[in-house]
Design an enzyme around this catalytic site. Structure first.
Site, PDB file in Angstrom:
ATOM      1  N   GLY A  71       0.687  -1.372   0.120  1.00  0.00           N
ATOM      2  CA  GLY A  71       0.012   0.010   0.138  1.00  0.00           C
ATOM      3  C   GLY A  71       0.901   1.252   0.041  1.00  0.00           C
ATOM      4  N   ASN A 152      -8.088   2.996   8.344  1.00  0.00           N
ATOM      5  CA  ASN A 152      -7.632   2.084   8.940  1.00  0.00           C
ATOM      6  C   ASN A 152      -7.703   2.152  10.467  1.00  0.00           C
ATOM      7  OD1 ASN A 152      -5.764   4.255   8.031  1.00  0.00           O
ATOM      8  ND2 ASN A 152      -4.307   3.362   9.541  1.00  0.00           N
ATOM      9  N   GLN A 180      -7.670  -0.908   3.263  1.00  0.00           N
ATOM     10  CA  GLN A 180      -8.376  -1.542   4.203  1.00  0.00           C
ATOM     11  C   GLN A 180      -9.603  -2.022   3.634  1.00  0.00           C
ATOM     12  OE1 GLN A 180      -8.070  -2.090   7.446  1.00  0.00           O
ATOM     13  NE2 GLN A 180      -5.833  -1.117   7.492  1.00  0.00           N
ATOM     14  N   SER A 200      -3.023  -3.689  -0.650  1.00  0.00           N
ATOM     15  CA  SER A 200      -2.094  -4.318  -0.212  1.00  0.00           C
ATOM     16  C   SER A 200      -2.368  -5.854   0.294  1.00  0.00           C
ATOM     17  CB  SER A 200      -1.514  -3.604   1.101  1.00  0.00           C
ATOM     18  OG  SER A 200      -0.246  -4.423   1.514  1.00  0.00           O
ATOM     19  N   HIS A 202      -1.560  -8.077   2.384  1.00  0.00           N
ATOM     20  CA  HIS A 202      -1.435  -8.652   3.982  1.00  0.00           C
ATOM     21  C   HIS A 202      -2.530  -8.223   4.543  1.00  0.00           C
ATOM     22  CE1 HIS A 202       0.374  -4.909   6.341  1.00  0.00           C
ATOM     23  NE2 HIS A 202       0.541  -4.926   5.159  1.00  0.00           N
ATOM     24  N   THR A 238      12.931  -8.106 -10.660  1.00  0.00           N
ATOM     25  CA  THR A 238      12.479  -9.557 -10.860  1.00  0.00           C
ATOM     26  C   THR A 238      11.287  -9.507  -9.849  1.00  0.00           C
ATOM     27  OG1 THR A 238      14.683 -10.236 -11.368  1.00  0.00           O
ATOM     28  CG2 THR A 238      13.131 -11.852 -10.556  1.00  0.00           C
ATOM     29  N   CYS A 325       1.651   2.004  12.892  1.00  0.00           N
ATOM     30  CA  CYS A 325       2.842   2.780  12.543  1.00  0.00           C
ATOM     31  C   CYS A 325       3.068   3.918  13.259  1.00  0.00           C
ATOM     32  CB  CYS A 325       2.709   3.636  10.787  1.00  0.00           C
ATOM     33  SG  CYS A 325       1.856   2.423  10.137  1.00  0.00           S
TER      34      CYS A 325
HETATM   35  C1  LIG Z   1      -1.657  -0.903   5.822  1.00  0.00           C
HETATM   36  C2  LIG Z   1      -2.399   0.409   5.093  1.00  0.00           C
HETATM   37  C3  LIG Z   1      -1.174   0.891   4.127  1.00  0.00           C
HETATM   38  C4  LIG Z   1       0.166   0.414   3.883  1.00  0.00           C
HETATM   39  O1  LIG Z   1       0.364  -0.863   3.427  1.00  0.00           O
HETATM   40  P1  LIG Z   1       1.660  -1.374   3.398  1.00  0.00           P
HETATM   41  O2  LIG Z   1       1.424  -2.622   2.646  1.00  0.00           O
HETATM   42  O3  LIG Z   1       1.851  -1.758   4.992  1.00  0.00           O
HETATM   43  O4  LIG Z   1       2.570  -0.630   2.791  1.00  0.00           O
HETATM   44  C5  LIG Z   1      -1.661   2.230   3.369  1.00  0.00           C
HETATM   45  N1  LIG Z   1      -2.937   2.652   3.579  1.00  0.00           N
HETATM   46  C6  LIG Z   1      -3.757   1.952   4.587  1.00  0.00           C
HETATM   47  C7  LIG Z   1      -4.983   2.467   4.494  1.00  0.00           C
HETATM   48  C8  LIG Z   1      -3.373   0.772   5.129  1.00  0.00           C
HETATM   49  O5  LIG Z   1      -4.200   0.182   5.964  1.00  0.00           O
END
Ligand SMILES: *Cc1c(COP(=O)(O)O)cnc(C)c1O
Length: 393
Positions: A71, A152, A180, A200, A202, A238, A325
């Site tokens: 993200g 988030n 999110q 993102s 994860h 890569t 963060c």
């Molecule tokens: C987690 C998050 C990000 C950052 O994503 P990463 O994959 O950790 O760099 C950005 N924006 C929002 C709203 C998020 O919840």
């Protein structure tokens, strides 16, 4: 002791299915997708399929998707690209909200330092932008509107399609940080008039370190980094077939199960909200209904968020006092300040974020353990003592 993971907004567990699908790409299919031999071509074909799968989930063409590291990178790319496109047309004005993720916020602040003018939209007490205020903010020299799909920390869900339509009408580029929202809420970049989007893996049971940047085919795209021909030369280096295949599997699984899963998660969220509301002098942060299915965010007066977090951790409950963060810093969250919470209340916030792995028993356990922890912390809190004295006076 029971272990309850209620920090899914920070990151989620990789699902067993995703892990299973990824493993062969760390093993037998280790070829470089750029190689012409069969090892490489196997990996390349899997990545191509993955792109098609993800494009179908988002309502776009696979050629409009770029794999990034997550993200943060996608947000940076969106803002910097819009600023560079704007420069060519003498447009130097950006519009965003005060409660974006730091990935977006700090990129916009950097652009401000470099000479852009920024309108920071208010998100009001309920955490929602107002369409009339956005419309008033749009100018002939506006290069970008960026409003996150869902927040988030407090989980509020913005009227993305309405914002998209307004921007389209005004001829302004629209980016949304859907990190999110992806896998949890419906996304269709055509229907919602989205020009650029970040997500993102994860955050929806995919692997960490991989994300997507969607950029509409009609929007010119500048490179952030330079190198070989990967990702149509726009984001060279890569590729990791394992991560890309993992992300696609996670996104498809989440989108396929969304209609069934999300109402269940929302019901658990509402049970948690109702239970925590019984704690005296507590308040739910964000909008009561227009929020992510898994998001609960409370402030408890007289209680410090970090202490609450650490005490819950001792009970086996993993929560957050804001954004991962910012933990480690004592500044109250910019998100909570943006919805008008006073500093001392913003310090006392607790975020519990659920997923489709969360059970009713988990919620019951949180509801059993949290009130005594809050009561204990209030007992030893000078702030709470003062509040009680004020109440009696
Ligand atoms: C987690 C998050 C990000 C950052 O994503 P990463 O994959 O950790 O760099 C950005 N924006 C929002 C709203 C998020 O919840």
């Amino acid at each position: 002791m029971r272990q309850v993971y209620a920090d899914n907004a920070a990151t989620t567990a990789v699902s067993p299915h995703v892990l299973e699908v990824m493993l062969p790409y760390f093993g037998e299919f280790y070829g470089n997708p750029s190689s012409l031999h069969s090892f490489g071509q196997k990996a390349a074909a899997a990545m191509e399929d993955a792109k098609k799968t993800m494009a179908a989930c988002l309502g776009c063409d696979p050629r409009e998707l770029y794999v990034t590291a997550g993200g943060t990178e996608s947000d940076n790319w969106a803002v910097v690209n819009a600023v560079r496109l704007g420069e060519k047309k003498g447009k130097k004005h950006l519009i965003t909200t005060r409660f974006e993720h730091h990935a977006l916020l700090h990129t916009v602040e950097e652009m401000e330092k470099q000479g852009c003018e920024v309108t920071w939209l208010d998100v009001h007490e309920d955490g929602l932008v107002r369409m009339d205020e956005l419309e008033k903010a749009i100018r002939p020299d506006t290069a970008l509107v960026s409003v996150m799909y869902a927040n988030n920390e407090i989980g509020t869900v913005q009227p993305v399609a309405e914002i998209g339509r307004l921007c389209r009408e005004k001829g302004v580029l629209f980016h949304t940080d859907a990190t999110q929202a992806a896998g949890h809420l419906h996304i269709d970049v055509e229907e919602q008039c989205i020009d650029m989007l970040s997500l993102s893996a994860h955050k929806f049971h995919g692997p960490k370190g991989v994300g997507l940047f969607y950029c509409r085919r009609t929007v010119a795209l500048y490179n952030m980094i330079f190198g070989g021909g990967q990702e149509r030369g726009k984001r060279p280096g890569t590729e990791s077939p394992a991560l890309i295949v993992g992300m696609a599997t996670a996104l498809k699984d989440a989108c396929d199960a969304m209609a069934e899963d999300m109402p269940k998660v929302a019901a658990l969220r509402d049970k948690l909200i109702a239970g925590l509301s019984l704690i005296p002098r507590s308040r739910l942060n964000g909008h009561p209904t227009r929020r992510l299915p898994g998001n609960v965010n409370f402030a408890f007066e007289g209680v410090e968020g970090e202490s609450l977090l650490l005490n819950l951790d001792m009970k086996g409950i993993a929560a957050s006092s804001g954004s991962a963060c910012t933990s480690g810093s004592l500044d109250p969250s910019h998100v909570l300040l943006s919805i008008g919470l006073p500093h001392e209340v913003a310090h006392g916030s607790l975020r519990l974020s659920l997923s489709h792995y969360t059970t009713e028993e988990d919620v019951d356990y949180i509801l059993q353990e949290t009130p005594p922890v809050v009561a204990y912390l209030r007992d030893i809190s000078p702030v709470w003592e003062r509040l009680m004295q004020e109440e009696q006076a």
